[in-house]
Design a protein around this motif. Structure first.
Motif, PDB file in Angstrom:
ATOM      1  N   GLU A  30      30.678  71.454 -14.911  1.00  0.00           N
ATOM      2  CA  GLU A  30      30.271  72.655 -15.638  1.00  0.00           C
ATOM      3  C   GLU A  30      29.952  72.334 -17.098  1.00  0.00           C
TER       4      GLU A  30
ATOM      5  N   TYR B 172      27.463  78.902 -13.539  1.00  0.00           N
ATOM      6  CA  TYR B 172      28.790  78.354 -13.833  1.00  0.00           C
ATOM      7  C   TYR B 172      29.899  79.113 -13.117  1.00  0.00           C
TER       8      TYR B 172
ATOM      9  N   TRP C  82      29.258  79.589 -20.569  1.00  0.00           N
ATOM     10  CA  TRP C  82      30.194  78.532 -20.171  1.00  0.00           C
ATOM     11  C   TRP C  82      31.563  78.739 -20.823  1.00  0.00           C
TER      12      TRP C  82
END
Length: 907
Positions: free
Chosen positions: A430, A397, A467
């Motif tokens: 993402e 990410y 994330w």
């Protein structure tokens, strides 16, 4: 840019405010992140590693419940065996004696300490230290004495009758030399020179038995026939030798030490109340014994220059396996980190990218293990390498986000605009990537098999938190890095062309997929057919049943626990009439019924190849039933009465000594389980003192590494139903392995199916188009087919660890084609430009994930190695389909032209 919906507008506003805040206060964000990492490190230091296979099974597993129920009744029972080796038997015996004395002294000291503490005085009891030793077995002297004292009762009843008759006969033969003085009151006369006075004829030592007199006198009334039939020691020598041998059949250690026949190997066994699964108490006991034993130099100096010593048993095996996995996990994580560093530096052509991409990834790893510490307090074997896996997965990410930022900067955007634009531009991809990865891990949490569910839960938290960390952390780190670059006068070079593309490889991929989409799809179809044709047969039974292919190789190496375990087996293995799988009944009365039922099951289920050789119970160690012993005692009373002082007086000295040795003592009585020496009795004793409920199932010669055999053993011996309908929970280690196989067969397909369904739903919603969902899912399915089909061709079986790679591949493998498709959507359908701009970042993400999986190849555990190989093959397959198959599908299936792309190709 197309008009955004109200929800999208609100979400974008929130995201940009977070980016702006972290950009204004980057030091604060970095300090908080570092504090969080430090806190996670401190908190997770209490996290344990448990390598026992029981930790993989569901807690409500019937087999595990039965096994835990039985082990709980015994109270731990983990073993620590000390094995010594030298050519000097006496030196080995001295070592065992010295160590036994030290252990005995330590136990007495602790008992004395505990004796002054009240039962509820916990601080006092804690000062005495934990009770680490239940008992010590340092030899068989007690056993040998027991059998010596009870040898008469271990003789066959008929042999006792024959001995009694022989004795009667021999006394009668000698009756010409013996008169009946009333034996019990007889006192030998003090004849001159010690010779016995002559006696008149006709006396019989058995009280004048007419039968004896008849046999004693020959036809002419003289002693001729008597002299001919007379035997030494009244014929008792052969019985004495036979009875001693009979009694010693359960005594496999004639020297009184646990030793091989030549005495070069000897052992001492410590039984501990610890679990033997690698817990801290086992570690503590091992360390205490090491101190008592001393260094190798101490042994050579004190006992013998060639003396060596090693450990075997449950505790050393668990410690060795745990230490091996921990050291391998650390090495693998460091190796993965180095390879990640190299890959990132090469891709970004700068080391400045390292703190930007690694900090959020480290936060994810720390958060994952902190959650594991809070939720479980330990990780099982599958969780040991999760740090490297999450690092390899989670770093994807920040890599994509930093790649977008650098691309936007290279295309002329200001730093603040590029930060906000990069985060929002990559936000959708993402979010979907994190969602499908978390779903892949999360699907494992729906299973009952803890080997899957714990791994999935920890991975789910780690990926989600990586994330969540990128939005504040990556922009803040970009600001700090660029500030540092300005301070030293460094001007970053992004290495990106005017159109946003980077590197010759992705330009070639873009041209190739644009010019040859149909040939690419044909080749992909042929490969898919070639790999898939074996799948029907493979998927019928893909499981690994050979447990030799799952364990450690290193433990068998020279000097390892495996080597000393082999030596311990030579010393102890199968001796003292106790071997096989230990099981329990609820009461001693059930044992013979269970024994009969197990033999019946074996005859029914395994008629062609029986499994059970014998079932050892505590009654096997006793001379006979109470009634039979009473009958023997009656015969022994007669034998004792015949060997009177008067009879003994007439015997030569050496024969008299042998007769006294064979004369049954008056203390003989019916022997019961409580009378057995502790070394034997303890093996059939529960921790509450109950004796007779434990038994051992001895199997015929077959491989316990074969899972099919374990399933047969479990079916034959587990949970026995008695004739009255009572179900007795019988279980063994075979039960655990069989339960693992059954759990995988049930939970594996469920986790895979759920992962695919959930990923499919996310993709359909996120792509919001038939073309997008079909192309992304097609690329994923082809990649998974190649992976599993390749495993089928390579005969790579699925096990309790590598199976995890399949649902994870659905999530991680889906991320790459979705990234490519989403960039194509943003660019208004320009597939080639999407490949040129995002293909490099996707390839780097796959590289980092592959490195994370590849860390498991450093493990000595073959199951972990197979996990690494299968997961790596899945990564490579899904990367190829993302970069070649997906673009080819999109080129063939043209997108309807859009008037205004979300992201202008020229921007």
């Amino acid at each position: 840019m197309s008009e955004l919906s109200d929800k999208q507008s609100f979400l974008r506003t929130v995201v940009e405010k977070i980016v702006d805040f972290s950009s204004r206060f980057p030091v604060l964000v970095m300090v908080l992140s570092l504090l969080a990492l430090y806190g996670a490190k401190s908190y997770t230091e209490r996290l344990e590693l448990r390598t026992d296979f029981r930790e993989l099974l569901p807690l409500d597993s019937p087999g595990l419940k039965a096994y835990e129920h039985q082990t709980g009744r015994l109270g731990g029972g983990a073993s620590l065996i000390v094995v010594v080796e030298s050519p000097d038997r006496k030196a080995n015996e001295k070592f065992i004696d010295d160590l036994g004395a030290k252990l005995d002294a330590a136990q007495k000291e602790q008992k004395a300490c505990l004796s002054v503490c009240k039962a509820d005085d916990q601080p006092c009891r804690e000062k005495c230290g934990p009770v680490l030793i239940s008992y010590v077995e340092d030899g068989t002297k007690e056993v040998r004495q027991y059998y010596e004292d009870a040898k008469w009762l271990y003789a066959d009843k008929q042999d006792l009758i024959n001995a009694n008759n022989t004795l009667d006969h021999q006394i009668a033969i000698r009756s010409k030399l013996v008169s009946d003085f009333g034996e019990d009151d007889f006192t030998p006369p003090e004849a001159e020179g010690g010779a016995p006075a002559s006696e008149p004829d006709g006396g019989a030592s058995d009280g004048g038995s007419s039968a004896t007199a008849t046999v004693a006198n020959g036809p002419d009334g003289g002693p001729a026939k008597a002299n001919k039939d007379k035997k030494p020691a009244l014929g008792m020598d052969e019985y004495r030798d036979r009875w001693k041998a009979k009694a010693k059949k359960n005594d496999d250690f004639p020297t009184g030490y646990f030793a091989t026949e030549d005495g070069t190997n000897m052992g001492l066994r410590i039984i501990s109340p610890t679990s033997g699964t690698g817990d801290k108490w086992g570690d503590l006991l091992m360390e205490k014994v090491r101190v008592m034993v001393g260094t190798p130099e101490d042994l050579k100096k004190t006992y013998n220059p060639k003396m060596e010593m090693g450990f075997a048993g449950d505790i050393p095996n668990a410690i060795a396996e745990k230490d091996s996995i921990m050291s391998e996990a650390l090495f693998a994580t460091v190796a993965a980190l180095v390879l990640l560093l190299i890959g990132i530096i090469v891709f970004f052509r700068s080391g400045w990218a390292l703190p930007i991409v690694f900090l959020p990834a480290f936060l994810g790893v720390g958060a994952a293990y902190s959650f594991a510490t809070y939720r479980y307090g330990y990780v099982n074997t599958s969780g040991a390498f999760l740090g490297a896996i999450i690092l390899g997965n989670g770093i994807n990410y920040p890599i994509v986000l930093l790649s977008r930022y650098r691309e936007f900067r290279a295309r002329g955007m200001t730093a603040d605009v590029a930060r906000r634009g990069a985060v929002w531009n990559a936000f959708r991809a993402e979010l979907v990537g994190a969602a499908v990865a978390s779903i892949a891990y999360g699907s494992l949490t729906t299973t009952d098999f803890r080997g899957f569910s714990q791994f999935g839960m920890i991975g789910f938290c780690g990926m989600l938190l990586v994330w969540a960390a990128i939005i504040p952390v990556v922009p803040a780190m970009i600001v700090i890095v660029e500030w540092a670059q300005r301070k030293i006068g460094y001007t970053p070079k992004y290495g990106i062309d005017e159109d946003g593309s980077k590197g010759p490889i992705m330009k070639w991929v873009a041209r190739f997929t644009e010019r040859s989409p149909t040939p690419i799809l044909l080749v992909a179809a042929l490969i898919t057919i070639g790999t898939a044709y074996k799948l029907p047969g493979y998927l019928k039974d893909p499981w690994e049943y050979n447990f030799d292919h799952l364990g450690s190789r290193g433990s068998k190496s020279h000097g390892g626990v495996g080597e000393w375990s082999n030596k311990a087996e030579k010393v102890f293995g199968g001796k003292m009439n106790i071997a096989g799988a230990r099981m329990f009944a609820d009461s001693p009365e059930q044992v013979p019924l269970i024994k009969a039922k197990m033999f019946e099951n074996d005859k029914t289920m395994n008629a062609d190849d029986p499994l059970i050789n014998d079932i050892a119970t505590i009654t096997d160690l006793l001379p006979a039933t109470d009634k039979e012993q009473e009958e023997k005692l009656a015969i022994l009373d007669e034998i004792r009465d015949r060997i009177t002082p008067r009879v003994l007086f007439d015997m030569p000295e050496d024969e008299r000594a042998r007769l006294l040795e064979i004369k049954p003592p008056e203390t003989l009585h019916v022997l019961r389980a409580q009378d057995l020496p502790s070394l034997l009795r303890r093996r059939f004793e529960e921790k509450d003192g109950r004796v007779g409920t434990v038994f051992y199932v001895k199997f015929n010669n077959f491989s316990f590494a074969n899972g099919h055999n374990l399933l047969k053993v479990a079916a034959t011996t587990d949970n026995i139903t008695l004739p009255d309908g009572t179900v007795v929970q019988t279980a063994s280690r075979s039960t655990i392995f069989a339960e693992m196989i059954r759990s995988m067969e049930k939970d594996g397909p469920r986790a895979t199916g759920l992962a695919f369904l959930a990923v499919m739903v996310v993709v359909i919603i996120a792509t919001a188009s038939r073309r997008g969902s079909v192309s992304v899912l097609l690329a994923l399915i082809i990649g998974v087919t190649w992976t599993v089909g390749g495993a089928a061709h390579a005969d790579m079986k699925l096990n309790f660890l590598n199976f995890i790679a399949l649902p994870i591949t659905f999530g991680i493998g889906c991320e790459y084609p979705f990234n490519v498709f989403d960039r194509t959507r943003l660019l208004g359908g320009d597939v080639s430009l999407a490949i040129r701009r995002t293909g490099g970042a996707v390839a780097l993400c796959s590289y980092t994930t592959t490195v994370g999986y590849g860390s498991m190849l450093f493990s000595d555990q073959q199951a972990l190695q197979s996990f690494g190989r299968l997961a790596m093959s899945g990564e490579i397959a899904c990367l190829i389909t993302a970069l070649f198959v997906l673009p080819a599908v999109l080129h063939v299936w043209k997108m309807k032209p859009e008037t205004t792309p979300v992201e202008s190709p020229k921007a």
